[in-house]
Scaffold this motif. Structure first.
Motif, PDB file in Angstrom:
ATOM      1  N   ASP A  44      -9.281 -34.690   8.392  1.00  0.00           N
ATOM      2  CA  ASP A  44      -8.083 -34.960   9.190  1.00  0.00           C
ATOM      3  C   ASP A  44      -6.952 -35.361   8.238  1.00  0.00           C
ATOM      4  O   ASP A  44      -7.149 -35.466   7.022  1.00  0.00           O
ATOM      5  CB  ASP A  44      -8.356 -36.004  10.291  1.00  0.00           C
ATOM      6  CG  ASP A  44      -8.629 -37.396   9.735  1.00  0.00           C
ATOM      7  OD1 ASP A  44      -8.370 -37.635   8.533  1.00  0.00           O
ATOM      8  OD2 ASP A  44      -9.101 -38.251  10.490  1.00  0.00           O
ATOM      9  N   ARG A  46      -5.369 -38.126   7.555  1.00  0.00           N
ATOM     10  CA  ARG A  46      -5.519 -39.338   6.728  1.00  0.00           C
ATOM     11  C   ARG A  46      -6.490 -39.109   5.575  1.00  0.00           C
ATOM     12  O   ARG A  46      -6.244 -39.515   4.442  1.00  0.00           O
ATOM     13  CB  ARG A  46      -6.007 -40.511   7.597  1.00  0.00           C
ATOM     14  CG  ARG A  46      -4.886 -41.141   8.401  1.00  0.00           C
ATOM     15  CD  ARG A  46      -5.404 -42.237   9.279  1.00  0.00           C
ATOM     16  NE  ARG A  46      -5.709 -43.468   8.539  1.00  0.00           N
ATOM     17  CZ  ARG A  46      -6.116 -44.586   9.129  1.00  0.00           C
ATOM     18  NH1 ARG A  46      -6.283 -44.642  10.432  1.00  0.00           N
ATOM     19  NH2 ARG A  46      -6.377 -45.657   8.411  1.00  0.00           N
ATOM     20  N   LEU A  47      -7.597 -38.457   5.885  1.00  0.00           N
ATOM     21  CA  LEU A  47      -8.581 -38.195   4.826  1.00  0.00           C
ATOM     22  C   LEU A  47      -8.034 -37.212   3.799  1.00  0.00           C
ATOM     23  O   LEU A  47      -8.274 -37.349   2.606  1.00  0.00           O
ATOM     24  CB  LEU A  47      -9.875 -37.651   5.428  1.00  0.00           C
ATOM     25  CG  LEU A  47     -10.841 -38.673   6.018  1.00  0.00           C
ATOM     26  CD1 LEU A  47     -12.000 -37.970   6.691  1.00  0.00           C
ATOM     27  CD2 LEU A  47     -11.380 -39.613   4.937  1.00  0.00           C
ATOM     28  N   LEU A  50      -5.767 -38.981   1.463  1.00  0.00           N
ATOM     29  CA  LEU A  50      -6.545 -39.832   0.554  1.00  0.00           C
ATOM     30  C   LEU A  50      -7.239 -38.982  -0.520  1.00  0.00           C
ATOM     31  O   LEU A  50      -7.220 -39.301  -1.709  1.00  0.00           O
ATOM     32  CB  LEU A  50      -7.578 -40.613   1.372  1.00  0.00           C
ATOM     33  CG  LEU A  50      -8.115 -41.900   0.796  1.00  0.00           C
ATOM     34  CD1 LEU A  50      -7.000 -42.906   0.561  1.00  0.00           C
ATOM     35  CD2 LEU A  50      -9.139 -42.509   1.761  1.00  0.00           C
ATOM     36  N   ALA A  51      -7.834 -37.892  -0.063  1.00  0.00           N
ATOM     37  CA  ALA A  51      -8.569 -37.013  -0.990  1.00  0.00           C
ATOM     38  C   ALA A  51      -7.620 -36.421  -2.027  1.00  0.00           C
ATOM     39  O   ALA A  51      -7.997 -36.208  -3.186  1.00  0.00           O
ATOM     40  CB  ALA A  51      -9.269 -35.910  -0.206  1.00  0.00           C
ATOM     41  N   GLY A  61     -15.030 -36.328   5.260  1.00  0.00           N
ATOM     42  CA  GLY A  61     -14.767 -35.763   6.577  1.00  0.00           C
ATOM     43  C   GLY A  61     -15.955 -35.046   7.179  1.00  0.00           C
ATOM     44  O   GLY A  61     -17.096 -35.440   7.000  1.00  0.00           O
TER      45      GLY A  61
ATOM     46  N   LYS B 142     -17.580 -38.114  10.543  1.00  0.00           N
ATOM     47  CA  LYS B 142     -16.418 -37.287  10.203  1.00  0.00           C
ATOM     48  C   LYS B 142     -15.285 -38.082   9.556  1.00  0.00           C
ATOM     49  O   LYS B 142     -14.259 -37.512   9.207  1.00  0.00           O
ATOM     50  CB  LYS B 142     -15.868 -36.634  11.475  1.00  0.00           C
ATOM     51  CG  LYS B 142     -16.842 -35.680  12.130  1.00  0.00           C
ATOM     52  CD  LYS B 142     -16.273 -35.185  13.450  1.00  0.00           C
ATOM     53  CE  LYS B 142     -17.373 -34.571  14.293  1.00  0.00           C
ATOM     54  NZ  LYS B 142     -17.123 -34.685  15.716  1.00  0.00           N
ATOM     55  N   ALA B 144     -15.507 -40.450   6.919  1.00  0.00           N
ATOM     56  CA  ALA B 144     -15.821 -41.133   5.653  1.00  0.00           C
ATOM     57  C   ALA B 144     -15.445 -40.276   4.451  1.00  0.00           C
ATOM     58  O   ALA B 144     -15.465 -39.047   4.514  1.00  0.00           O
ATOM     59  CB  ALA B 144     -17.307 -41.465   5.601  1.00  0.00           C
ATOM     60  N   ILE B 145     -15.098 -40.962   3.366  1.00  0.00           N
ATOM     61  CA  ILE B 145     -14.884 -40.280   2.087  1.00  0.00           C
ATOM     62  C   ILE B 145     -15.661 -41.066   1.036  1.00  0.00           C
ATOM     63  O   ILE B 145     -15.601 -42.295   1.003  1.00  0.00           O
ATOM     64  CB  ILE B 145     -13.372 -40.149   1.757  1.00  0.00           C
ATOM     65  CG1 ILE B 145     -13.155 -39.359   0.458  1.00  0.00           C
ATOM     66  CG2 ILE B 145     -12.658 -41.496   1.687  1.00  0.00           C
ATOM     67  CD1 ILE B 145     -11.730 -38.830   0.297  1.00  0.00           C
ATOM     68  N   TYR B 147     -16.989 -41.946  -2.824  1.00  0.00           N
ATOM     69  CA  TYR B 147     -16.699 -41.912  -4.269  1.00  0.00           C
ATOM     70  C   TYR B 147     -17.855 -42.540  -5.044  1.00  0.00           C
ATOM     71  O   TYR B 147     -18.429 -43.548  -4.602  1.00  0.00           O
ATOM     72  CB  TYR B 147     -15.427 -42.702  -4.596  1.00  0.00           C
ATOM     73  CG  TYR B 147     -14.160 -42.060  -4.101  1.00  0.00           C
ATOM     74  CD1 TYR B 147     -13.496 -41.115  -4.875  1.00  0.00           C
ATOM     75  CD2 TYR B 147     -13.638 -42.396  -2.861  1.00  0.00           C
ATOM     76  CE1 TYR B 147     -12.315 -40.524  -4.414  1.00  0.00           C
ATOM     77  CE2 TYR B 147     -12.457 -41.806  -2.399  1.00  0.00           C
ATOM     78  CZ  TYR B 147     -11.810 -40.868  -3.181  1.00  0.00           C
ATOM     79  OH  TYR B 147     -10.661 -40.279  -2.727  1.00  0.00           O
TER      80      TYR B 147
END
Lengths: 170, 286
Positions: A44, A46-47, A50-51, A61, B142, B144-145, B147
């Motif tokens: 989405d 926001r992600l 950020l990415a 995501g 869906k 989360a990211i 690292y």
């Protein structure tokens, strides 16, 4: 036939759209679709921001699947996304459902209902009696003609999670 | 064991019960409990957790069902289900899960957030990151990211967080490891306590003014629990917040040392119905 499921070069949108087409589903992917190594994700706003800002992420995501050795393996999320619209699907009984998620093929006796193509070579989603998608397979015998034996070959199933956990190197 | 006695608990051997937590985000229209009971599992509601069940009887592994593969539930020890529930108002927030692998609590956060907002999940070990990714994939998370980053370097991300979960690496406890007393020394405890303070200090740096931190360990050793919180209150500009959850109020005098009185807001869970556990909620001092 399996080769036709191959990802087409670097075009990730084409790979996913052609995968969905095998089941009679038309999907359109927006700009928030990204590729990371051999894996595909839908992010989405926001992600995505950020990415873009912080590189080096490993997973983000909605995970859609991966290309491995030139073949596309969908995630369970992608299969869920296309289940309702899919034309080709078979409903299997409890025993066949469990064997399928253990990586086994489907016997004629385990099939409760067929939607869409019954023709050898076609790809079909495999659903349990609750209508939940367990993976997909390739029809190996015309379903109208076969009386018994293996009729759908397992291509990919959600039991892969368990097998991955048991074999950490994969 | 004598240390536990000094903290007011009489040692008793325990056998923790297996528990599951239903992922509400994935089960619309599905009665998971009924389906598992039809498969022969006997479940009992965990009285202090809204979505948790103890597995009282099973004829095969609770992780070997189609419902598990579909992400309808996660296998998560009962006390470990508490920390994520202590945050207020998670939906739409920017959340840091600082020591995320293998991902049980990350999935729980996503569930409580209904897949809204963002979870930044960190872990330092690459093998554990694979387990985390597997969990996120299985449970169809869906938001989360992930690292591969040490929690002590979280400020490198340049992000300020509304909520921070610190399920920090710890010494564990005997309830989950029958050889625990043979394998652990007080030096291990001190080493972990130092690492935990470094993580707490980094979390304080990346917390928004109105943010919340939940700190949790599965250690019974006060150096990793109350003494660390006492240190955080005195050194990091944080304060404890009253929480209403399972467990005992923490002692404020430990081995002769008097702690800040607010440490009593922490909860210490002695092994019994669950494994040993410690949990605390922190905010910025105003």
């Amino acid at each position: 036939m399996f080769a036709s499921l191959k990802g087409k070069g670097e075009n990730m949108v084409e790979t996913l759209e052609s995968f969905a087409k095998f089941f009679g589903v038309k999907i359109s992917l927006n700009k928030n679709f990204v590729r990371k190594g051999n894996r595909y994700f839908l992010l989405d706003e926001r992600l995505r921001a950020l990415a873009k800002e912080i590189s080096g992420w490993q997973f983000a995501g909605a995970y859609l699947g991966k290309n491995k050795n030139g073949k596309f393996y969908p995630s369970s999320l992608l299969l869920f996304m296309i289940t309702d619209q899919a034309e080709n699907k078979i409903i299997v009984d409890d025993k066949a459902a469990w064997l399928f998620v253990c990586g086994r093929d489907i016997f004629k006796e385990g099939i409760m209902r067929v939607y869409g193509s019954k023709t050898r070579g076609a790809y079909t989603l495999v659903l349990n009696k609750h209508g939940e998608c367990l993976g997909f397979g390739r029809i190996t015998e015309n379903l109208d003609e076969a009386k018994e034996g293996v009729v759908v070959e397992n291509v990919s199933d959600i039991g892969d999670f368990l097998r991955r956990e048991r074999t950490p190197k994969q | 064991m004598n240390r536990y006695k000094m903290l007011g608990w009489k040692f008793k051997p325990v056998a923790p019960k297996q528990a599951i937590r239903v992922n509400v985000m994935n089960v619309e229209g599905v009665n998971v409990v009924e389906r598992l009971e039809r498969l022969g599992f006997k479940l009992e509601k965990i009285h202090f957790i809204e979505r948790g069940y103890w597995v009282k009887r099973s004829s095969f592994s609770i992780g070997a069902t189609i419902e598990y593969l579909l992400g309808y539930y996660s296998i998560q020890e009962a006390a470990a289900q508490i920390p994520a529930t202590l945050f207020t108002d998670l939906k739409g927030k920017t959340v840091l899960d600082a020591c995320a692998a293998p991902g049980g609590k990350t999935v729980q956060l996503a569930d409580l957030m209904d897949n809204t907002g963002v979870i930044v999940a960190l872990d330092v070990k690459s093998r554990r990151l694979n387990a985390l990714a597997n969990q996120l994939e299985r449970c169809r998370v869906k938001n989360a990211i992930v690292y591969g980053l040490d929690a002590r370097e979280a400020s490198k991300l340049g992000v300020k967080f509304d909520r921070i979960l610190l399920d920090v690496p710890c010494s564990g406890n005997f309830a989950m490891d029958k050889d625990w007393f043979k394998r652990r020394t007080i030096d291990d405890v001190h080493r972990n306590a130092r690492l935990q303070r470094q993580i707490l200090a980094e979390a304080a740096k990346v917390l928004k003014t109105s943010g919340e931190i939940v700190y949790a360990t599965c250690s019974l050793e006060p150096e990793e629990d109350e003494l660390n919180i006492d240190w955080a209150v005195k050194n990091l500009g944080l304060k404890t917040v009253e929480i209403n959850c399972y467990g005992e109020e923490s002692p404020t005098e430990i081995f002769g040392k008097r702690l800040d009185s607010s440490v009593r807001n922490c909860r210490r869970i002695w092994p019994g119905e669950t494994q040993g556990f410690f949990v605390c909620k922190l905010e910025r001092q105003r």
